[in-house]
Structures are given as C-alpha cells and as structure tokens.
Scaffold this motif. Structure first.
Motif, PDB file in Angstrom:
ATOM      1  N   THR A 132       0.922  -1.012   0.110  1.00  0.00           N
ATOM      2  CA  THR A 132      -0.121   0.049   0.037  1.00  0.00           C
ATOM      3  C   THR A 132       0.828   1.281  -0.079  1.00  0.00           C
ATOM      4  N   GLY A 133       0.435   2.452  -0.622  1.00  0.00           N
ATOM      5  CA  GLY A 133       0.968   3.517  -0.791  1.00  0.00           C
ATOM      6  C   GLY A 133       0.232   4.733  -0.986  1.00  0.00           C
ATOM      7  N   LEU A 134       0.962   5.972  -0.519  1.00  0.00           N
ATOM      8  CA  LEU A 134       0.183   7.325  -0.547  1.00  0.00           C
ATOM      9  C   LEU A 134       0.923   8.193  -0.968  1.00  0.00           C
ATOM     10  N   VAL A 135       0.811   8.925  -2.025  1.00  0.00           N
ATOM     11  CA  VAL A 135       1.513  10.124  -2.486  1.00  0.00           C
ATOM     12  C   VAL A 135       0.661  11.443  -2.745  1.00  0.00           C
ATOM     13  N   VAL A 136       0.967  12.407  -2.169  1.00  0.00           N
ATOM     14  CA  VAL A 136       0.321  13.556  -2.212  1.00  0.00           C
ATOM     15  C   VAL A 136       0.911  14.975  -2.401  1.00  0.00           C
ATOM     16  N   THR A 137       0.298  15.951  -2.572  1.00  0.00           N
ATOM     17  CA  THR A 137       0.999  17.321  -2.564  1.00  0.00           C
ATOM     18  C   THR A 137       0.644  18.126  -1.552  1.00  0.00           C
ATOM     19  N   SER A 138       0.133  17.525  -0.365  1.00  0.00           N
ATOM     20  CA  SER A 138      -0.490  18.222   0.771  1.00  0.00           C
ATOM     21  C   SER A 138       0.546  17.609   1.853  1.00  0.00           C
ATOM     22  N   SER A 139       0.284  17.968   3.208  1.00  0.00           N
ATOM     23  CA  SER A 139       0.864  17.265   4.288  1.00  0.00           C
ATOM     24  C   SER A 139       0.148  15.692   4.103  1.00  0.00           C
ATOM     25  N   ILE A 140       0.977  14.677   4.617  1.00  0.00           N
ATOM     26  CA  ILE A 140       0.432  13.113   4.575  1.00  0.00           C
ATOM     27  C   ILE A 140      -0.624  13.071   5.556  1.00  0.00           C
ATOM     28  N   THR A 141      -0.745  14.043   6.507  1.00  0.00           N
ATOM     29  CA  THR A 141      -1.641  13.777   7.482  1.00  0.00           C
ATOM     30  C   THR A 141      -3.077  14.804   7.103  1.00  0.00           C
ATOM     31  N   HIS A 142      -2.841  15.243   5.899  1.00  0.00           N
ATOM     32  CA  HIS A 142      -3.925  16.147   5.760  1.00  0.00           C
ATOM     33  C   HIS A 142      -5.466  15.247   5.310  1.00  0.00           C
ATOM     34  N   ALA A 143      -6.393  15.977   5.226  1.00  0.00           N
ATOM     35  CA  ALA A 143      -7.878  14.985   5.408  1.00  0.00           C
ATOM     36  C   ALA A 143      -7.899  13.900   4.296  1.00  0.00           C
ATOM     37  N   THR A 144      -7.372  14.086   3.002  1.00  0.00           N
ATOM     38  CA  THR A 144      -7.851  13.049   2.074  1.00  0.00           C
ATOM     39  C   THR A 144      -6.738  11.777   2.298  1.00  0.00           C
ATOM     40  N   TYR A 180       4.681  17.233  12.421  1.00  0.00           N
ATOM     41  CA  TYR A 180       3.488  16.424  13.207  1.00  0.00           C
ATOM     42  C   TYR A 180       4.238  15.100  13.743  1.00  0.00           C
ATOM     43  N   PHE A 181       5.327  14.720  12.939  1.00  0.00           N
ATOM     44  CA  PHE A 181       5.759  13.480  13.604  1.00  0.00           C
ATOM     45  C   PHE A 181       7.295  13.666  14.375  1.00  0.00           C
ATOM     46  N   ASP A 182       7.834  14.823  14.217  1.00  0.00           N
ATOM     47  CA  ASP A 182       9.088  14.995  15.050  1.00  0.00           C
ATOM     48  C   ASP A 182       9.191  16.272  15.757  1.00  0.00           C
ATOM     49  N   ARG A 183       8.016  16.900  15.925  1.00  0.00           N
ATOM     50  CA  ARG A 183       8.154  18.406  16.779  1.00  0.00           C
ATOM     51  C   ARG A 183       6.737  18.207  17.468  1.00  0.00           C
ATOM     52  N   ARG A 184       6.486  17.345  18.097  1.00  0.00           N
ATOM     53  CA  ARG A 184       5.081  17.087  18.634  1.00  0.00           C
ATOM     54  C   ARG A 184       4.966  17.495  20.314  1.00  0.00           C
ATOM     55  N   LEU A 185       3.862  17.881  20.603  1.00  0.00           N
ATOM     56  CA  LEU A 185       3.337  18.067  21.925  1.00  0.00           C
ATOM     57  C   LEU A 185       3.750  17.358  22.874  1.00  0.00           C
ATOM     58  N   ASP A 186       3.665  15.813  22.630  1.00  0.00           N
ATOM     59  CA  ASP A 186       3.874  14.934  23.501  1.00  0.00           C
ATOM     60  C   ASP A 186       5.469  14.386  23.463  1.00  0.00           C
ATOM     61  N   PHE A 223       9.475  13.061   3.442  1.00  0.00           N
ATOM     62  CA  PHE A 223       8.777  14.363   3.880  1.00  0.00           C
ATOM     63  C   PHE A 223       9.106  15.388   2.902  1.00  0.00           C
ATOM     64  N   THR A 224       8.026  16.051   2.159  1.00  0.00           N
ATOM     65  CA  THR A 224       8.239  17.075   1.363  1.00  0.00           C
ATOM     66  C   THR A 224       8.207  18.381   1.886  1.00  0.00           C
ATOM     67  N   ALA A 225       7.711  18.652   3.302  1.00  0.00           N
ATOM     68  CA  ALA A 225       7.704  19.913   3.692  1.00  0.00           C
ATOM     69  C   ALA A 225       7.572  19.448   5.279  1.00  0.00           C
ATOM     70  N   ASP A 226       7.594  20.936   6.059  1.00  0.00           N
ATOM     71  CA  ASP A 226       7.428  20.506   7.372  1.00  0.00           C
ATOM     72  C   ASP A 226       6.061  20.452   7.663  1.00  0.00           C
ATOM     73  N   ALA A 227       5.268  21.276   6.921  1.00  0.00           N
ATOM     74  CA  ALA A 227       3.626  21.361   7.031  1.00  0.00           C
ATOM     75  C   ALA A 227       3.304  21.150   5.582  1.00  0.00           C
TER      76      ALA A 227
END
Ligand code: ZN
Length: 375
Positions: A132-144, A180-186, A223-227
């Motif tokens: 399985t794979g995902l390629v997007v031009t948003s953040s990987i955590t974006h809604a779609t 969202y992966f490496d500078r998290r609140l937790d 990761f293609t961007a910080d956000a």
C-alpha cells in the motif's frame, strides 16, 4: 385554563405540516453492473484531484494545448458528493466515502456518521497481503490521505493522525507534514519510532526527492515539507517522480498486488484562493501524474486506475471572452460546491464505473473489482 380554538388549530397545522428532510436518503447502489463480467485487476491506483470539478478539468485541458491524458479514459461516470450532515462535503467526509464506503459528517477521518471507525480499502488491501502507498501534494496527515489509514473524530487532530500513520500498514508514502511526526506536543519522535519498525525515512532538508535512493527491501517514507508543500508554481517538483517511484516500489514488493492513493491536493487550494492560474498549474501537473500511471497500467495490464475528485471548489466558471490561450474565470464562492463530480476509470474492472451513483459506491466498486465483495 381552556385552550383557545385558534391556538389548537395552529398546533394541529404545525403537527400536520410535512417536515422538510434534514438529511438526504442515500441511494443504494443500483446493480446494473451485476451482469458485467471482467477480469479482476491485481492493482488499484485511486487518483483524487481535490476540488477538481468539470471546470477545473476544462481549464486544464484548454490551457494545455487542448489535450489531457484524461482523454484516454473510455469509462466515465458521475458521483454525488454530499456528506451525512451537509449538501456540501469537505475533503474528510469525501475521502471517508471513497476509503470506507460510509457517508459521514464533515471533518470525520475514517469514522462513520455515528463516530465508529470504518475499515478502509487500504486496510483491506493490507489484510489481503497487498502492498500500500500514498503520494500527495499536501501534508501526509491532511484530510484526504488521512482517511485511508487513520480514524479520528476531527481532521484538525494532525498529531493524532500522524500517530495513526506510524502504526498503520502503509508501506510507501510521500507528502508534507514532518513537524507532526518529530516536533510534537507529546515529544515523541514518530520518525525514529517508524525507523525502528523497518522504515527508511528521509526529507526535503536532507535530499531532493529526485535524488533520493529507495531501498526496495524496506518501507519508504519521504517528507516534502515541514507542514504543507509549496504550490507547483513556486517550485514544488517531486509529485510526478514520486508517482513513478511509488509504482516502481509497490510493483516490486510481492505478487499479491498493491493499492496506491495519489492526491493532487492543491487544485482545491487554487479554488479556495479563487486563483485560476493556481488551479490550472495544479491541474496540469495532476494530469502529468495520470500520464505516468497510465503508462504503467498499459504495460502492466493488471492495474485499474480510477480518477475522481472529492468535490468541486470555488464554483469555478469559464466566462465569455475567454480565448484558446487565456481564460476569464469567475467564482461563485471561495468554498466547496455540491455539483456532481466526474469519475474516470481505466483497466480491468473499468466497466463498473459508468453511471451516476453515490460517492460511497466508489468504495463498493473497488471492493467488487478486487473480489473483496462477491456479486
Ligand atoms: Zn477544500
């Protein structure tokens, strides 16, 4: 106290007045496709142009010299994009419909309208041994993209969604959202955690995507961007190559096939900005990605491609005075609209996608194509 006859009459009238519907009744999948026989595909590539209505496609077509790779698709349908709580869907409810076959409320990530996690086509594919794979031009955590691997009550919960990706079965991903992966609140570092579970993860700071080497024996993330990644017009250049890399990687993994979701995320953002040039440059790049996937599918012969959108954005129109080389745009809104959305299919199982149906039927049809639903 004695009730006045007039008040009684008014109450009676109110009680008898037919109620306006507060939700639409979802049409069940008509089964004119039951008699269709086809060879099941081994692989599915679902390509979502976020916010890509017919006008976005039309503008891309004429501003690209009157040609698009989309013209190679022979099987075309339309879907009804509304969500469970609004005639106008957002990307979360739209993608949940494709990913899980459930109409849900705007903002829901992989949950049904009652808030229960809904199993996704990506999770089913994974359970069946597919890659399985995902390629997007948003953040990987974006809604779609999130709706294919995450189950959260609100699309804004980016760090929770990142957590869901880190424990999902996704084998290959490219998109933004590193923070969202490496500078998290937790203070957890999910990149380190994922590397500990067999991933090789790199990013835009270390290596340009086009120079990255991919180890086919490991899981892959980039990761293609910080956000959020840049628009195409401001220098984003990884998308088409990432689609090719995803196909190379996923087709090499095993003989059980793969499920790949590709999103041209920013066609929607051009619509929100009421910026026709933004829409067109994103649309043309998305079509180039479609070309790469078509080339793969034609050679492979076992890959079903579905191209669609979650909704239209902007109420975009091409106005009188437009010419062969320039468009005079108009917009009715800076939000999404409810217009019917085209669906294009190519490859084994393509015949299932003609007609006019609910957005949730795309999930049903993909399941049927892969043999997960017997008809
Ligand atoms: Zn939008």
């Amino acid at each position: 106290m004695k009730k006045s006859p007039i008040l009684f009459l008014l109450l009676l009238m109110a009680a008898c007045h037919p109620k306006q519907p507060t939700t639409l009744e979802e049409a069940t999948l008509p089964e004119p496709t039951d008699s269709i026989s086809f060879t099941p595909p081994k692989n599915i590539v679902l390509m979502i142009g976020d916010g890509m209505g017919l006008t976005q496609i039309t503008a891309g077509l004429y501003m690209n010299g009157n040609k698009l790779n989309l013209e190679q698709f022979q099987y075309i349908g339309l879907h009804k994009s509304y969500s469970s709580n609004d005639l106008i869907t957002d990307s979360a409810a739209g993608a949940t419909a494709f990913a899980s076959g459930k109409k849900t409320y705007n903002g829901a990530i992989g949950l049904d309208a009652g808030g229960k996690p809904a199993k996704t086509i990506l999770e089913e594919a994974e359970a069946a041994g597919m890659s399985t794979g995902l390629v997007v031009t948003s953040s990987i955590t974006h809604a779609t993209p999130a709706c294919f691997y995450a189950h959260e009550r609100d699309r804004g919960l980016m760090e929770q969604i990142a957590g869901d990706l880190s424990i999902s079965g996704v084998d290959f991903f490219v998109g933004g959202g590193k923070k969202y992966f490496d500078r998290r609140l937790d203070e957890r570092n999910l990149i380190k955690e994922m590397e500990g579970k067999g991933f090789v993860i790199s990013n835009f700071i270390d290596t340009d995507f086009n120079n990255v080497s991919i180890d086919f024996n490991k899981k892959f993330g980039y990761f293609t961007a910080d956000a959020e990644p840049l628009p195409k017009s401001q220098g984003r250049d990884y998308f088409v190559q990432a689609c090719q890399s995803a196909l190379n990687y996923l087709s090499s993994q095993n003989d059980k096939g793969f499920f790949l979701m590709i999103e041209g995320s920013q066609i929607d953002w051009g619509g929100h900005a009421n910026n026709s040039d933004y829409i067109i440059s994103e649309m043309i790049e998305f079509d180039q990605a479609i070309g790469v996937v078509l080339d793969f599918a034609k050679q492979d012969g076992e890959t079903l491609i579905i191209v669609t959108a979650d909704h239209e954005t902007g109420g975009y129109a091409i106005n009188p005075g437009s010419t062969w080389d320039s468009i005079i745009p108009a917009f009715t809104t800076d939000k999404h609209t409810a217009v019917l959305i085209p669906v294009f299919a190519f490859g084994p199982g393509q015949e299932l996608f003609g007609g006019l149906y609910e957005n949730t039927a795309i999930f049903d049809k993909m399941n049927r194509a892969l043999g997960f639903i017997k008809s």
